[in-house]
Enzyme design. Structure first.
Site, PDB file in Angstrom:
ATOM      1  N   GLY A 186      -9.921 -30.618 -11.817  1.00 54.89           N
ATOM      2  CA  GLY A 186     -10.916 -30.240 -12.803  1.00 54.89           C
ATOM      3  C   GLY A 186     -12.089 -31.198 -12.922  1.00 54.89           C
ATOM      4  N   CYS A 199      -7.208   5.071  -8.619  1.00 53.73           N
ATOM      5  CA  CYS A 199      -5.820   4.767  -8.241  1.00 53.73           C
ATOM      6  C   CYS A 199      -4.883   4.757  -9.448  1.00 53.73           C
ATOM      7  CB  CYS A 199      -5.728   3.434  -7.494  1.00 53.73           C
ATOM      8  SG  CYS A 199      -5.832   1.999  -8.596  1.00 53.73           S
ATOM      9  N   CYS A 219     -11.280   0.180 -10.281  1.00 50.75           N
ATOM     10  CA  CYS A 219     -10.917  -1.210  -9.994  1.00 50.75           C
ATOM     11  C   CYS A 219     -12.124  -1.949  -9.432  1.00 50.75           C
ATOM     12  CB  CYS A 219      -9.831  -1.271  -8.917  1.00 50.75           C
ATOM     13  SG  CYS A 219      -8.247  -0.606  -9.420  1.00 50.75           S
ATOM     14  N   CYS A 227      -7.703   2.973 -13.941  1.00 44.87           N
ATOM     15  CA  CYS A 227      -8.650   3.190 -12.837  1.00 44.87           C
ATOM     16  C   CYS A 227      -8.688   4.682 -12.516  1.00 44.87           C
ATOM     17  CB  CYS A 227      -8.211   2.393 -11.605  1.00 44.87           C
ATOM     18  SG  CYS A 227      -9.146   2.810 -10.103  1.00 44.87           S
ATOM     19  N   CYS A 267      -7.543  -1.486  -4.923  1.00 46.53           N
ATOM     20  CA  CYS A 267      -7.612  -0.048  -5.182  1.00 46.53           C
ATOM     21  C   CYS A 267      -7.257   0.736  -3.910  1.00 46.53           C
ATOM     22  CB  CYS A 267      -9.020   0.319  -5.654  1.00 46.53           C
ATOM     23  SG  CYS A 267      -9.099   1.850  -6.591  1.00 46.53           S
TER      24      CYS A 267
HETATM   25 ZN   LIG Z   1      -8.071   1.395  -8.612  1.00 49.59          ZN
END
Ligand SMILES: [Zn+2]
Ligand SMILES: Nc1ncnc2c1ncn2[C@@H]1O[C@H](COP(=O)(O)OP(=O)(O)OP(=O)(O)O)[C@@H](O)[C@H]1O
Ligand SMILES: [Mg+2]
Lengths: 293, 258
Positions: A31, A243, A265, A240, A271
């Protein structure tokens, strides 16, 4: 086969060694932002030159590279970066998250969980999470050195005072390894939990700001919040359309000139893979799904 | 007042190039005491205060502070993180210009809450309740809690700065001309407020001022500075009624003539 007339992966060996030294330091102090002598790349700042330099410094001939931009492999920028390394390093490229050994990204972490041995390279526009609140570099450096991070919570306090909840949904600050506050780059806060104890190595390159930082595998990454306003990764409340996934980050796209909209997506590989496995959303078969459908 | 000083300053010296801004200044501050530093412009008051606070590196001398548990520590011997933590929690600094002491683009609530958050407070509702209470105590309408200080008047900004500092219940507060640049009526109200808070909270205070009336009203003891040196020190009434050093005499007589 790499392109004749260029060194492997474009940068000369001395520059790559300099970047690798910065990366080693970054991995040793999770970091922490390590300054490095950012080089010119054949792309303008703002198009991922920091990420490209990191990729150039770690890539080898056997690597398989994936590049995403907003989760998609087929944007002009992603395609040109992929082609750049195919030409200058002769490496194989892929759109499949599971096949890639190095994934260079802007704006997303893939939905498919990353595995040990994979490297995720982030393109970072602004590496300093405190910059908007404290413009002086000497002060922010001191704040990191002494772990004085009260100011970061002031920013979240203000957000809640103004909106009744934390509305910050991109580049949401995290505490890495319990020590350094870090900007995760403009990924959605939805992706923040994926950074926590990820088996993959995560490297961050900011070309214009000349900073490199890292999250080594299995490192704790905690999103800042208040006890009574816990961290809440935001996502559109819909499946989505293509999908049917209910657990992926969605983009809202306009699908026709009558104002029709569809949630899909943002991770195109995710997807496509789901559709290939037979998953169907409410708008399955839509032209958006591409020629393959 | 207890039997050991809270703050003990010995031979403190500050230089800017060839300017000797503070020349071997020594003084003590006792728990619960208000000490005023007076002197003409350029006499080194701000430099002395900032060197005591640790914002300005000293070119000589030392500052010793007595911790909660009674143990004295030399500030230059403390590691920087500890010194800064001390300054953020047990100490407070009120600047002459509120711009130097406030975040002008952050809401009043955020300004007051910052030191709490820096000290680890992580309950939003708790921070807000505390900020509301402190706005009330410095006579700012809590309905203004979400407004940024740039929408406040000068006197309100100064009161907000005081709330921002007092919220962590510091033991020691250093103030650099907190009433400077304000209208006379606004000054009077602010002085009243400071006096009340000092006695309610049992604060120990070092206050720099041009104004001998401010010293008279607030301070138990006072120091007179001239050309970087402390030329006279004593109980406020004594110094003002019977100044010994020629410069103090001049200062007092100029007020009497005005
Ligand atoms: Zn999707
Ligand atoms: N940052 C600086 N750089 C150079 N010289 C400085 C600096 N700050 C103060 N000085 C000088 O140090 C001396 C003391 O200044 P200081 O600000 O401490 O006086 P002061 O008593 O607070 O005056 P005033 O009443 O005007 O606020 C002056 O000669 C001043 O010019
Ligand atoms: Mg001054």
């Amino acid at each position: 086969m790499s392109l004749p007339g260029y060194n492997f992966a474009y940068l000369d060996e001395q520059t790559k060694r300099m970047i690798r030294r910065a990366l080693l330091k970054a991995v040793a102090i999770p970091g922490y932002q390590v300054p490095f002598a950012s080089r010119e790349m054949p792309l303008a700042y703002g198009w991922g030159t920091g990420g490209m330099q990191v990729t150039a410094a770690v890539i080898g001939p056997d690597d398989v590279l994936k590049v995403i931009d907003q989760g998609a492999d087929d944007t002009t920028n992603a395609v040109s970066i992929r082609r750049f390394f195919a030409l200058t390093a002769g490496v194989r490229t892929t759109e499949r998250t599971v096949e890639a050994t190095i994934i260079q990204t802007r704006h997303r972490i893939p939905e498919t969980p990353l595995t040990a041995g994979q490297i995720l390279v982030y393109q970072v526009p602004q590496p300093e999470p405190l910059r908007k609140l404290e413009p002086r570099e000497t002060e922010t450096r001191r704040m990191h050195a002494l772990a004085e991070y009260g100011l970061m919570h002031v920013k979240l306090y203000e957000d809640i005072a103004r909106h009744g909840r934390i509305t910050l949904s991109y580049d949401y600050p995290v505490l890495v390894n319990g020590r350094h506050v870090m900007a995760p780059s403009p990924i959605p806060s939805f992706d923040n939990p994926k950074m926590h104890r990820s088996p993959a190595l995560q490297l961050f390159g900011a070309g214009r700001e000349k900073r490199i930082y890292a999250v080594p595998p299995y490192t704790s990454v905690e999103s800042l919040a208040f006890e009574d306003h816990p961290f809440h990764p935001w996502k559109a409340n819909a499946p989505c359309g293509l999908c049917g996934a209910t657990d992926s980050y969605l983009d809202e796209v306009v699908v026709d000139d009558r104002g029709g909209r569809l949630f899909v997506c943002s991770d195109t590989d995710h997807c496509t893979t789901r559709r290939a496995a037979g998953h169907r959303g409410a708008a399955a078969g839509h032209a958006l799904a591409g020629a393959g459908e | 007042m207890s039997d050991a000083p809270l703050l003990s300053v010995r031979e403190l010296t500050v230089r800017f190039g060839r300017t000797l801004a503070v020349d071997r200044a020594s003084f003590e501050l006792w728990p619960g005491e208000v000490l005023a530093i007076v002197g003409e412009s350029g006499s080194g008051k701000t430099s002395l205060l900032r060197a005591v606070h640790g914002d300005l590196p000293a070119d000589g001398g030392r500052v010793q502070y007595r911790l909660d548990d009674g143990a004295p520590v030399a500030l230059d011997a403390l590691p920087e993180p500890m010194r800064r933590q001390l300054a953020r929690t047990q100490w407070g600094f009120v600047h002459q210009n509120p711009r130097d002491g406030l975040r002008m683009s952050v809401s009043a609530g955020g300004n007051v809450g910052e030191r709490l958050m820096a000290a680890g407070a992580r309950h939003w509702g708790g921070i807000r309740a505390e900020a509301t209470e402190w706005l009330r105590r410095v006579e700012i309408d809590p309905a203004r809690i979400d407004d940024p200080p740039r929408t406040y008047s000068g006197g309100m900004q100064q009161r907000l700065q005081i709330a921002r500092v007092l919220v962590t219940r510091p033991r020691l507060v250093l103030m650099d001309e907190p009433t400077g640049g304000l209208d006379v009526s606004v000054q009077a109200r602010l002085l009243d407020l400071i006096r009340r808070l000092v006695s309610d909270l049992g604060l120990s205070v070092v206050i720099v001022t041009h104004d001998l009336a401010v010293a008279r009203l607030l301070a138990d003891r006072m120091l007179v500075m001239q050309g970087g040196r402390i030329v006279e020190a004593g109980l406020t009434d004594q110094v003002l009624d019977d100044p010994q050093h020629p410069y103090s005499q001049l200062l007092v007589s100029s007020v009497l003539q005005a």
